[in-house]
Design an enzyme around this catalytic site. Structure first.
Site, short mmCIF file in Angstrom:
data_model
loop_
_atom_site.label_atom_id
_atom_site.label_comp_id
_atom_site.label_asym_id
_atom_site.label_seq_id
_atom_site.Cartn_x
_atom_site.Cartn_y
_atom_site.Cartn_z
N HIS A 87 -61.93 -49.69 63.30
CA HIS A 87 -61.33 -48.52 63.98
C HIS A 87 -60.65 -47.59 62.97
O HIS A 87 -59.61 -47.00 63.26
CB HIS A 87 -60.31 -48.95 65.04
CG HIS A 87 -60.91 -49.74 66.16
ND1 HIS A 87 -61.29 -49.18 67.36
CD2 HIS A 87 -61.20 -51.06 66.27
CE1 HIS A 87 -61.78 -50.12 68.16
NE2 HIS A 87 -61.74 -51.27 67.52
N ASN A 160 -60.89 -50.53 74.73
CA ASN A 160 -62.10 -49.83 74.30
C ASN A 160 -62.67 -49.03 75.45
O ASN A 160 -62.24 -49.18 76.59
CB ASN A 160 -63.16 -50.85 73.84
CG ASN A 160 -62.93 -51.35 72.42
OD1 ASN A 160 -62.16 -50.78 71.65
ND2 ASN A 160 -63.62 -52.41 72.05
N TYR A 374 -53.14 -58.49 65.11
CA TYR A 374 -52.60 -57.13 65.08
C TYR A 374 -51.25 -57.05 64.38
O TYR A 374 -50.94 -56.03 63.77
CB TYR A 374 -52.53 -56.54 66.50
CG TYR A 374 -53.92 -56.22 67.03
CD1 TYR A 374 -54.77 -57.24 67.42
CD2 TYR A 374 -54.39 -54.92 67.08
CE1 TYR A 374 -56.04 -56.97 67.86
CE2 TYR A 374 -55.67 -54.65 67.52
CZ TYR A 374 -56.50 -55.68 67.91
OH TYR A 374 -57.77 -55.41 68.34
FE1 HDE Z 1 -59.31 -54.97 67.52
N1 HDE Z 1 -58.40 -54.87 65.72
N2 HDE Z 1 -59.77 -56.90 67.18
N3 HDE Z 1 -60.36 -55.10 69.28
N4 HDE Z 1 -58.91 -53.09 67.91
C1 HDE Z 1 -57.82 -53.77 65.20
O1 HDE Z 1 -55.72 -53.73 64.18
C2 HDE Z 1 -59.23 -57.66 66.22
C3 HDE Z 1 -61.01 -56.19 69.77
C4 HDE Z 1 -59.13 -52.40 69.06
O2 HDE Z 1 -56.18 -47.13 67.17
C5 HDE Z 1 -57.06 -54.05 63.93
O3 HDE Z 1 -54.19 -52.13 63.66
C6 HDE Z 1 -59.66 -59.03 66.36
C7 HDE Z 1 -61.35 -56.00 71.15
C8 HDE Z 1 -58.69 -51.05 68.92
O4 HDE Z 1 -55.00 -48.25 65.70
C9 HDE Z 1 -57.24 -55.56 63.76
C10 HDE Z 1 -60.52 -59.03 67.43
C11 HDE Z 1 -60.89 -54.75 71.46
C12 HDE Z 1 -58.19 -50.95 67.63
C13 HDE Z 1 -58.08 -55.93 64.96
C14 HDE Z 1 -60.57 -57.71 67.95
C15 HDE Z 1 -60.29 -54.20 70.29
C16 HDE Z 1 -58.32 -52.24 67.03
C17 HDE Z 1 -57.42 -53.20 62.77
C18 HDE Z 1 -61.31 -60.20 67.98
C19 HDE Z 1 -61.00 -54.02 72.80
C20 HDE Z 1 -57.63 -49.71 66.97
C21 HDE Z 1 -56.28 -52.25 62.55
C22 HDE Z 1 -60.56 -61.15 68.63
C23 HDE Z 1 -60.29 -54.64 73.86
C24 HDE Z 1 -56.21 -49.47 67.29
C25 HDE Z 1 -55.28 -52.64 63.50
C26 HDE Z 1 -55.76 -48.18 66.68
C27 HDE Z 1 -57.87 -52.54 65.74
C28 HDE Z 1 -58.40 -57.19 65.23
C29 HDE Z 1 -61.39 -57.36 69.02
C30 HDE Z 1 -59.72 -52.89 70.27
C31 HDE Z 1 -57.86 -56.01 62.45
C32 HDE Z 1 -59.28 -60.18 65.49
C33 HDE Z 1 -62.03 -57.01 72.08
C34 HDE Z 1 -58.78 -49.95 69.97
O5 HDE Z 1 -56.02 -56.24 63.84
#
Ligand code: HDE
Length: 703
Positions: A87, A160, A374
């Site tokens: 993202h 999302n 996060y």
């Molecule tokens: Fe994320 N995800 N994600 N994700 N995600 C990040 O956090 C992660 C997942 C989502 O505008 C990171 O601050 C793991 C699902 C958004 O700043 C990180 C898993 C969904 C955003 C991270 C998922 C999301 C992130 C990278 C699997 C939808 C952007 C930077 C378990 C429900 C937020 C940060 C923004 C961002 C980890 C799966 C949505 C690396 C480990 C499912 C919208 O922490």
């Protein structure tokens, strides 16, 4: 004799009313005049010359003694922070959430106690795979992350625009992300899933098949952030004052309805305006057309969860809206753009574990993993534990704790006592009544690394999604799969994917195999649970079925030429604006054209700079001579041909016919081409535009 100043004597050192003057060596200097502030270093020191380093002689070596130069370059060298691992490319806006009615029956969260309560919000939309500088119209999931600054602390719904995910367990996240990102040896492709590594992983991961249907659909190429849904994805809990829990799923519904572009259009938008989505949000908010979403919740109890045909802890499944209706509980309005992109949008830190008392987690293994990730990621990105001191992340409620020190600490405890319990009667204490109480769910079992049997069905909802699409949408899915797999160089990966598609829809598998030029169909993939075909289609899953029936918030591109009819243009403009949509004029030269009546028509774009892919519908207001002249210009022909191929409504004056014909468009081809010579036609053009696209045309056009 060493002369170090290049400023002319007698010029005050201010940065206002700057003017350029040529120095002795012919170089340009900006000199400031007036009473504005004097330029300073970060330490507050007044600066006398910001254009020349300190040297020995005019042509001599630079001196380390030049502290102003060193500070300026030092700071510049450290301007970047790591982009998000996923993202990375995003765009945010401020606004508020307004609660409709009290939800006290379900949750004790303060934000839901009073009708009309307004809570400040910040939202960041994003793509997932691309780097920070990638283009907006990648085929990708869009992040929809909402930070609500509640009176009981920040609540982040980090969602999302697609309600399911690729994987069921967080431990696989690094693999799916490594697979989709640029391949590690060659560092390409950027912001694309169309490559071997991605489809290799997917084809070996049957649990991703439902998500594959969504990302191959037009959901992955939205027309604007304003026209897409948001989903919390996981099952969460609401917990009320009696500590009773209700499961909840979050849905954001855009007030302007759903809309996407077509793939051929997306590819061209990326070239014409890589910031298409950013610009759209910026323009909408700055012009006072505040985007709005309704928050709806699917609420259910343990009995529903036990009886539902899939596991509510499995993030690759939805609960169809027709099975469980989402209830409207509030609205989100975005009404202010950040003043500084870096400070706000880049530094905002969303965290799934930020929940207020009254909202709690389920055991969804993806959510549980996210709750670790996060917090962890912020330390790396924002450089220390005090990222909550950054204004965009700081709660807007009273804060009392004993955390202290660390890099860049901005909020520091005062007084003697920085621990508890203490006998000085100072400082905050915990509150079992008001504080966050984890829902006391009874858990027992062996420690195992196992996937629940109830997570085993990977195809049934993929099939349900496909069956819920209209024919043009199904066609888009087939074409997207064909495109993506055509970029895969390893034939066995393509075959493996078609083997999965056979478990979803045979017609889809056939089409894709045929379009890929596969000589024979593989055997269907082995399925851990037999795919079901008894799930009713869910109309809520189609974008076209959930169109807006209004053209509000959209944009018409009007191509004009020398000698154009200014009266028709004016009438068209006012009809479109009355509908709540905008008009942008495109002319052979950006300076504009002289109309038939001698008036001047100003333009926003020249033709190359304003291709029709940037608009929802187009109008050609051309004189015959003007149209003839444009037939020789490739950009003008593309303007028309693309608008037609992308199923847009096209209004035209009779003078425009030569250009239509030269672009290969029969002016009477279908009802989407609307002659403007009859003034009443303007109304019917605007009414047609409410349908957004004439999809029946698509069947006749090879995109
Ligand atoms: Fe994320 N995800 N994600 N994700 N995600 C990040 O956090 C992660 C997942 C989502 O505008 C990171 O601050 C793991 C699902 C958004 O700043 C990180 C898993 C969904 C955003 C991270 C998922 C999301 C992130 C990278 C699997 C939808 C952007 C930077 C378990 C429900 C937020 C940060 C923004 C961002 C980890 C799966 C949505 C690396 C480990 C499912 C919208 O922490």
């Amino acid at each position: 004799m060493v002369k170090i100043s290049s400023r002319s004597p007698g010029k005050p050192a201010t940065i206002h009313d700057q003017k350029l003057e040529r120095g002795k060596g012919g170089e340009l200097h900006q000199f400031a005049e007036g009473d504005g502030p004097v330029l300073t270093t970060a330490q507050g020191g007044l600066v006398s010359d910001d254009h020349n380093t300190l040297k020995i002689g005019e042509r001599g070596p630079t001196l380390i003694e030049d502290f102003h130069f060193r500070e300026k370059i030092f700071h510049f060298d450290h301007e970047r922070i790591p982009e998000r691992v996923v993202h990375a490319r995003g765009y945010g806006a401020h606004g508020y959430f307004e609660t409709y009615e009290s939800l006290a029956k379900y949750t004790r969260a303060d934000i839901f106690q009073r009708a009309g309560e307004k809570t400040p919000a910040f939202v960041r939309f994003s793509t997932v795979a691309g780097s920070k500088g990638s283009f907006d119209l990648a085929r990708d999931v869009r992040g929809f992350a909402v930070k609500l600054y509640t009176k009981e602390g920040n609540w982040d719904i980090v969602g999302n625009n697609i309600p399911v995910f690729f994987i069921q367990d967080a431990i696989r996240f690094p693999d799916i992300i490594h697979a989709v990102k640029p391949e590690p040896d060659r560092a390409f492709p950027q912001a694309q899933s169309a490559h071997d590594n991605f489809w290799d992983f997917i084809s070996l991961t049957p649990e991703s098949m439902h998500m594959v249907m969504w990302i191959m659909s037009d959901r992955a190429i939205p027309r604007s952030f304003r026209f897409m849904e948001g989903f919390g994805v996981h099952t969460f809990r609401f917990v009320n004052a009696k500590d009773e829990s209700t499961f909840v799923k979050f849905h954001w519904k855009p007030k302007l309805g759903l809309q996407s572009v077509v793939w051929n259009e997306a590819v061209k938008i990326n070239g014409a305006d890589p910031d298409f989505h950013r610009r759209d949000l910026w323009n909408a908010v700055q012009s006072g057309n505040f985007p709005e979403w309704e928050l709806r919740v699917q609420l259910f109890d343990q009995t529903f969860a036990d009886n539902f045909e899939f596991d509510v802890l499995d993030a690759t499944k939805i609960i169809p809206e027709e099975v469980l209706e989402p209830i409207p509980v509030g609205r989100l309005v975005l009404d202010r753009m950040p003043e500084n992109f870096f400070a706000e949008t880049e530094q905002v830190a969303f965290m799934t574990q930020n929940v207020p008392p009254g909202v709690d987690f389920s055991n969804d293994p993806l959510l549980q993993g996210r709750n670790f990730s996060y917090l962890d990621t912020q330390l790396k990105r924002l450089g220390g534990p005090n990222f909550t001191h950054i204004p965009i992340n700081a709660p807007k409620c009273p804060l009392h704790h004993f955390q202290q020190d660390g890099h860049m600490a901005m909020r520091n405890p005062v007084g003697r006592v920085n621990y508890q319990p203490n006998s000085f009667g100072e400082g905050p204490r915990e509150s079992p009544q008001r504080g966050f109480r984890t829902f006391a769910d009874a858990e027992e079992g062996q420690k195992v690394r196992l996937r629940a049997e109830s997570f085993a069905d990977h195809y049934s909802q993929a099939r349900q999604f496909f069956n819920s699409q209209t024919p043009p949408e199904q066609r888009h899915i087939a074409m997207a799969l064909t495109f993506e797999l055509s970029k895969v160089e390893t034939p066995v990966i393509r075959e493996r994917m078609v083997a999965h598609l056979l478990n979803i829809d045979e017609g889809l598998a056939d089409t894709v195999a045929d379009e890929l030029g596969m000589k024979q169909l593989p055997k269907p993939a082995d399925a851990a649970a037999a795919p079901r075909d008894d799930l009713d289609p869910s109309p809520a899953l189609s974008i076209i079925e959930n169109g807006p029936n209004s053209f509000a918030g959209r944009k018409v591109g009007v191509l004009v030429s020398q000698g154009a009819d200014a009266v028709i243009l004016k009438k068209l403009q006012s009809a479109i604006e009355k509908e709540g949509a905008a008009v942008e004029v495109i002319a052979p030269k950006v300076g504009g054209v002289e109309a038939a009546d001698g008036s001047w028509i100003g333009a926003k774009h020249m033709i190359d700079g304003g291709p029709s892919v940037l608009f929802d519908a187009v109008a050609l207001i051309l004189s015959e001579a003007g149209a003839e002249r444009l037939t020789g210009e490739a950009a003008a022909r593309d303007f028309v041909a693309d608008a037609f191929a992308h199923c847009k409504f096209i209004a035209f004056t009779s003078g425009a016919v030569p250009l239509l014909q030269k672009a290969g468009v029969d002016p009477e081809a279908d009802e989407g081409l609307i002659g403007l010579d009859d003034p009443k036609a303007i109304i019917s053009f605007v009414e047609s535009c409410r349908k957004l696209r004439l999809w029946s045309r698509e069947m006749a056009v090879k995109l």
